[in-house]
Scaffold this motif. Sequence first.
Motif, PDB file in Angstrom:
ATOM      1  N   PRO A 115      -0.844  -0.841 -43.284  1.00 24.36           N
ATOM      2  CA  PRO A 115      -0.298  -1.548 -42.104  1.00 24.36           C
ATOM      3  C   PRO A 115       1.166  -1.229 -41.840  1.00 24.36           C
ATOM      4  O   PRO A 115       1.566  -1.052 -40.685  1.00 24.36           O
ATOM      5  CB  PRO A 115      -0.504  -3.023 -42.465  1.00 24.36           C
ATOM      6  N   ILE A 116       1.980  -1.124 -42.892  1.00 24.13           N
ATOM      7  CA  ILE A 116       3.400  -0.828 -42.691  1.00 24.13           C
ATOM      8  C   ILE A 116       3.589   0.585 -42.155  1.00 24.13           C
ATOM      9  O   ILE A 116       4.454   0.836 -41.309  1.00 24.13           O
ATOM     10  CB  ILE A 116       4.195  -1.034 -44.013  1.00 24.13           C
ATOM     11  N   THR A 117       2.756   1.534 -42.632  1.00 25.34           N
ATOM     12  CA  THR A 117       2.827   2.908 -42.134  1.00 25.34           C
ATOM     13  C   THR A 117       2.418   2.966 -40.670  1.00 25.34           C
ATOM     14  O   THR A 117       3.072   3.622 -39.849  1.00 25.34           O
ATOM     15  CB  THR A 117       1.910   3.822 -42.963  1.00 25.34           C
ATOM     16  N   ASN A 118       1.340   2.271 -40.347  1.00 21.65           N
ATOM     17  CA  ASN A 118       0.853   2.256 -38.961  1.00 21.65           C
ATOM     18  C   ASN A 118       1.913   1.662 -38.033  1.00 21.65           C
ATOM     19  O   ASN A 118       2.187   2.208 -36.959  1.00 21.65           O
ATOM     20  CB  ASN A 118      -0.432   1.435 -38.890  1.00 21.65           C
ATOM     21  N   TRP A 119       2.524   0.555 -38.452  1.00 23.83           N
ATOM     22  CA  TRP A 119       3.574  -0.064 -37.639  1.00 23.83           C
ATOM     23  C   TRP A 119       4.749   0.873 -37.467  1.00 23.83           C
ATOM     24  O   TRP A 119       5.257   1.060 -36.351  1.00 23.83           O
ATOM     25  CB  TRP A 119       4.055  -1.360 -38.293  1.00 23.83           C
ATOM     26  N   PHE A 120       5.196   1.503 -38.548  1.00 23.88           N
ATOM     27  CA  PHE A 120       6.385   2.343 -38.492  1.00 23.88           C
ATOM     28  C   PHE A 120       6.160   3.554 -37.589  1.00 23.88           C
ATOM     29  O   PHE A 120       7.014   3.891 -36.757  1.00 23.88           O
ATOM     30  CB  PHE A 120       6.762   2.808 -39.903  1.00 23.88           C
ATOM     31  N   LEU A 121       4.998   4.222 -37.717  1.00 25.71           N
ATOM     32  CA  LEU A 121       4.729   5.400 -36.907  1.00 25.71           C
ATOM     33  C   LEU A 121       4.678   5.055 -35.422  1.00 25.71           C
ATOM     34  O   LEU A 121       5.220   5.794 -34.585  1.00 25.71           O
ATOM     35  CB  LEU A 121       3.420   6.052 -37.347  1.00 25.71           C
ATOM     36  N   HIS A 122       4.020   3.938 -35.090  1.00 28.64           N
ATOM     37  CA  HIS A 122       3.955   3.550 -33.679  1.00 28.64           C
ATOM     38  C   HIS A 122       5.322   3.096 -33.164  1.00 28.64           C
ATOM     39  O   HIS A 122       5.661   3.333 -31.993  1.00 28.64           O
ATOM     40  CB  HIS A 122       2.912   2.443 -33.481  1.00 28.64           C
TER      41      HIS A 122
END
Length: 347
Positions: A40-47
């Motif tokens: 979830p943190i990776t998904n948030w950061f990339l977006h």
Amino acid sequence: MTIRITWKRAALALAGIVALALAVGWSGAINVAASSGHWPITNWFLHWVMRNSVGTRSALESPRAAADPQGLVSAAGHFAASCAACHGAPGMRPRAVFQAATPPAPDLARTASEWSDRELYWIIDHGVKFSGMPAWPARDRPDEIRRMVAFVRRLPTMTPADYARLTGGVAGIAGAPRFEACAGCHGADGRGRGQGDIPVLGGQHPAYLETALRAYRDGRRSSGVMANAAALLNDADVAALAARFAALPGLEEAPNGRHDAEAERIVTRGLPDRQLPACSSCHAPGKPYPALAGQKPAYLAARIRQMRGDGKKVDARQSQATMPVIARRIPEAMVDRIAKYLGHTSG
């Protein structure tokens, strides 16, 4: 005990971090499987990074007039053939294999409203790295990108019936016959379904249509829409489509604006003082070049301006550079008048 930080120690620490990162990458410990998804943190950061990048760059690079709602048929045809498999379409789910990607393509009917026209323009023009979203394949066709922006903007309120009307009901359907798929944009009568950006094909020279299709297919003529449409055509398909469309009634030598003496002069005699040859010296019956009489004025004017290019120097001795040189010699004030003189408004 106090550890003194020196440049040498800082450099050694940085080298150690780099070495550790390389070792982890070399080990294969990082799972790159699309099936595993992102944390979830990776998904948030990339977006978060993507949205900030698009917002900043679109404000600096995208044109203020980023949408053109006058060409929705060609935009819809391209979307159906190239985009709907990933993003879905009104009344159509995306294909499951593309939704198994990481990240999956967004549902534009739901997310298009989250972006401004200039942001949509930038995304369609440049694509997004590591997302599967490609850049627009024709770098010199902002007109096509503006039409795509207008189409995507309409998706949240577009009904399946609207979508079917725009695409002709067959564009993008797997296994659709070649002619029917092309007719989704060009019309079964070859008149371009009343769209100013789609030329009349009926009555054109078959040899010219073959040459144009091959040029789009091989990347020698610039259009993201037509390059994609022609990509899977073999030589037999090209010949059959050219013959069928050319045999349809359409182009006719009955242009409007006969009263425009200056436009008539350029078309029939040229402008010797500007080294501008007469249009009719090449674009006349029996010549191996496209017929212009009866073509849509909007299409003719747009083609002249596209052929002028971006101002780069071109070598007139090269056959593919002939029209850019000629187009640049046409006075800007005469482009629309010449197009009106040659064309007609009934298509």
